[in-house]
Scaffold this active site. Structure first.
Site, PDB file in Angstrom:
ATOM      1  CB  ALA A 289      -0.955  -0.037   1.215  1.00 13.77           C
ATOM      2  CD  GLU A 290       5.218   3.218   3.825  1.00  7.21           C
ATOM      3  OE1 GLU A 290       6.192   3.778   4.100  1.00  7.21           O
ATOM      4  OE2 GLU A 290       4.867   2.190   4.349  1.00  7.21           O
TER       5      GLU A 290
ATOM      6  CE  LYS B 274      16.413 -24.892 -24.166  1.00  2.00           C
ATOM      7  NZ  LYS B 274      14.696 -24.320 -24.503  1.00  2.00           N
TER       8      LYS B 274
ATOM      9  CD  GLU C 223      13.679 -18.125 -22.148  1.00  3.80           C
ATOM     10  OE1 GLU C 223      14.681 -17.636 -22.560  1.00  3.80           O
ATOM     11  OE2 GLU C 223      12.934 -18.844 -22.750  1.00  3.80           O
TER      12      GLU C 223
ATOM     13  CE  LYS D  13      13.568 -28.949 -25.393  1.00  3.88           C
ATOM     14  NZ  LYS D  13      13.720 -28.479 -26.845  1.00  3.88           N
TER      15      LYS D  13
ATOM     16  CB  CYS E  83     -25.831 -46.962 -14.673  1.00  2.00           C
ATOM     17  SG  CYS E  83     -24.493 -47.152 -13.671  1.00  2.00           S
TER      18      CYS E  83
ATOM     19  CB  CYS F 236     -26.803 -49.438 -10.739  1.00  3.98           C
ATOM     20  SG  CYS F 236     -27.218 -47.973 -11.214  1.00  3.98           S
TER      21      CYS F 236
ATOM     22  CB  CYS G 276     -25.205 -46.237  -8.701  1.00  4.40           C
ATOM     23  SG  CYS G 276     -24.034 -46.880  -9.855  1.00  4.40           S
TER      24      CYS G 276
END
Ligand code: IVH
Length: 673
Positions: free
Chosen positions: A38-39, A120, A181, A321, A415, A418, A438
């Site tokens: 805030a300051e 990387k 980067e 990589k 289903c 069930c 179920c």
């Protein structure tokens, strides 16, 4: 014509600029702020106002440029004084050992080479040019020779120093080119995309694209609103500073006010490089930003110079990589899984394939719309992706590999577990099994109920839950608290000792905070975090029973969808019954002390006689979590005596000392109130 400006104003502007640069450096680079946000904002606002009132005091070095400058017509281009090359890639330890061997051969030395290795980052490469300590040009890599000038955009990035005067380096170089980067953290990326979705804008595909798109804004005031950061990873031309190695350069750059990746390891051997790679590969998903591998650099500048570069990349560096997190494989068949909310999810069963070190044999297809959109068929060759802890998914079909034998998959109309009907509501992409009892749903709900962030019942694992549901021992949450030891012992592969441990774990779990309890109920959209928010506002279970959507929505962090879902859950009779059934079976929901409401704060309790619904140790735990203490014997310091059935001599003593005597029901009432 320059108007006369009060020297006090000039000094004020200069002081504010100095102070803001310094606080920015302390905050973003040193991670050690001296003043509140805030300051900082107040100082920035004061400077903005002074600069607006005195346009003659404008400066290219002002911290106010962090909020952006008027838009450009187009990007200028600039030639890099030293080309920004690209990196050679390696994918295995063998490739890196070969890189080390090539270097030794080229240099004609036998001894070990000293390296620096760093993550990387998957971001956008930029070059920053400082003249006499002031950022004058920032550019993209472009084709490596020529880049685009994005100075106003880069000035808005808080971790990029605009001037270098906070440095601990005595001599500010007259010319300094720093490369680095620019990237966006994963959490900032999610937030940015959510904001875009709310504004009906196309979300960015990934953090890298978001960073690139943000840097290529003609209006830097837009860039200023994007959560861009920088890590520096190299230099171009540098005058006046004598550095002998890359590792030392990073230290000098830090002292000049630049941020480099804190995970960087300098001065290490090739063996240490390989170990570091393994560490990074294991922890990469916990990092707050995306990385796609590691960069290995010969540390010594004189050796770098001797090694030189090909037209494409330097011989002294390589990118190691990470293995692909995507692989191609074949879908052998597709079936569906029924989840805890009844969602029927199609799952592809694959020819097992190693993706980034783990074998994958199943991948989610999400829902019917996704299958249609990606045109996924049984027998297809597909690209499968596995990232972090998320369930592997099918990215796309390799259509060119189709033979004509592939079969279209249709979602079931009932289903598969069930046989109840499955329905799709208008606003959803998922099909749901309508039967709340179920067995598939019950199993998944109980798994969630017993899981870590919920009741956290040790030993009640997935296999056991499936067995218990299949054997009809559990069909509701309350059943968990009524399981008897003999029934458990009779299950396959269950010894008396394990049965006892599980019974004990279930008993211990009975006392639970309201937030965990709420989360355990598995209410749609109510995750751990939102359950916590709701519990710390509503405090007591009773309040949940009568809560309205509006009241829930008024809680900060609780959106309309969660609010509706939670309110609706507690309005359903069967859910209220299920909750009552649990409390009747001994579940004790402790008053939420997220905001540290502690009714027994500092109070001393003594227990006597036997309690009905809890053990002594559970009662002790409950009292302590409400801020009280439990003492062994009655004294003048005792506040309450809890008297159970057949109390001992403590009761008479408490009466004699005029100490308040409460029964078990009263104790429970105070704890949960
Ligand atoms: S050093 C000669 N260090 O990877 C090139 N590059 O594939 C020296 N990158 O263009 C680059 N993290 O954008 C270096 N720690 C790091 C890096 C890094 C990401 C990027 C950079 C470069 C690309 C090459």
């Amino acid at each position: 014509m320059q108007k006369h400006i009060d020297p006090a104003v000039i000094k004020k502007v200069e002081d504010l600029r100095q102070a803001l640069h310094r606080h920015n450096y302390l905050y973003y680079v040193m991670d050690d702020p001296e003043i509140s946000d805030a300051e900082y904002d107040r100082m920035m606002q004061a400077l903005i106002e002074l600069e607006a009132a005195y346009p003659d005091l404008a400066s290219h070095d002002s911290p106010t440029l962090r909020v952006g400058a008027p838009p450009l017509e187009k990007f200028e281009t600039v030639n890099h004084s030293i080309p920004m090359l690209s990196l050679d890639n390696g994918f295995s330890d063998t490739d890196i050992i070969e890189f080390d061997r090539r270097i030794k051969k080229h240099l004609n030395i036998d001894g070990g080479i000293i390296y620096t290795a760093e993550p990387k980052l998957d971001g956008v490469a930029v070059e920053l040019v400082y003249e006499n300590g002031r950022l004058t040009t920032a550019s993209t890599r472009g084709d490596g020779i020529t880049g685009e000038v994005i100075t106003s955009n880069v000035r808005t990035i808080a971790s990029v120093p605009i001037i270098l005067s906070y440095s601990k380096v005595i001599a500010i170089p007259s010319q300094l080119e720093v490369r680095g980067e620019v990237f966006i953290r994963k959490d900032s990326f999610t937030q940015l995309n959510n904001e875009r979705l709310n504004q009906n804008l196309q979300p960015f595909a990934n953090p890298r694209n978001a960073a690139a798109g943000s840097l290529r804004q003609l209006d830097s005031r837009i860039t200023a609103k994007r959560p861009l950061e920088i890590f520096v990873h190299g230099v171009g031309i540098v005058t006046d500073l004598a550095m002998e190695s890359y590792g030392d350069t990073l230290l000098v750059l830090q002292n000049l006010g630049f941020r480099s990746n804190p995970l960087t390891r300098t001065k290490i051997t090739i063996e240490q490089v390989l170990n570091f790679y393994r560490e990074l590969a294991e922890t990469r998903h916990q990092l707050p930003y995306d990385i796609d591998g590691m960069v290995v650099k010969v540390d010594s500048f004189s050796l770098q110079k001797r090694l030189g570069a090909t037209s494409k990349s330097p011989r002294w560096a390589i990118a190691y990589k990470f293995r692909a997190i995507q692989e191609t494989t074949r879908i052998n068949h597709i079936d569906v899984q029924v989840g805890r909310t009844g969602a029927v999810t199609p799952v592809a069963h694959l020819d097992p394939v190693n993706i980034g070190g783990a074998m994958v044999s199943r991948a989610t297809l999400h829902n019917e719309d996704e299958i249609i959109r990606k045109d996924i068929r049984i027998g297809d060759s597909v690209l499968v992706q596995r990232a972090g802890d998320v369930i592997p998914e099918v990215v796309k079909v390799m259509v060119s590999k189709r033979t004509g034998e592939e079969q279209i998959f249709n979602m079931p109309t009932t289903c598969p577990v069930c046989n109840s009907s499955v329905v799709r509501t208008e606003d959803e992409a998922v099909l749901r099994c309508v039967n709340a009892s179920c067995p598939a749903q019950v199993k998944e709900r109980v798994k969630h109920f017993a899981s870590k962030g919920a009741f956290d019942i040790d030993g009640l694992g997935n296999k056991l839950i499936e067995q218990l549901v299949d054997n009809g021992l559990i069909s509701s949450y309350a059943d968990i608290f009524r399981i008897n030891r003999h029934a458990l012992e009779n299950l396959e592969r269950m010894g008396p000792k394990s049965a006892e441990n599980i019974i004990e774990a279930i008993a211990t779990s009975k006392q639970i905070s309201l937030s965990r309890f709420l989360y355990a109920l598995g209410i749609r959209h109510a995750g751990e975090h939102t359950s916590g928010l709701i519990a710390s506002r509503l405090k007591r279970l009773e309040n949940l029973f009568s809560v309205t959507t509006e009241e829930l929505e008024a809680i900060e962090g609780v959106g309309p969808v969660v609010a509706h879902s939670v309110a609706n859950f507690f309005q359903q009779d069967r859910n209220r019954k299920a909750v009552d059934d649990m409390t009747d079976s001994g579940v004790l929901i402790l008053q939420e002390n997220g905001e540290k409401h502690v009714p027994f704060k500092g109070k001393v309790f003594v227990l006597t006689g036997s309690l009905e619904s809890m053990t002594r140790s559970q009662a002790k735990k409950a009292i302590e979590s409400a801020g009280g203490k439990v003492a062994a014997s009655v004294s003048r310091n005792t506040d309450y005596l809890v008297a159970g059935a057949s109390p001992g001599s403590k009761l008479a003593r408490a009466k004699a000392l005029d100490i308040e005597i409460i029964d078990e029901a009263t104790l429970k009432k105070i704890i949960t109130e």
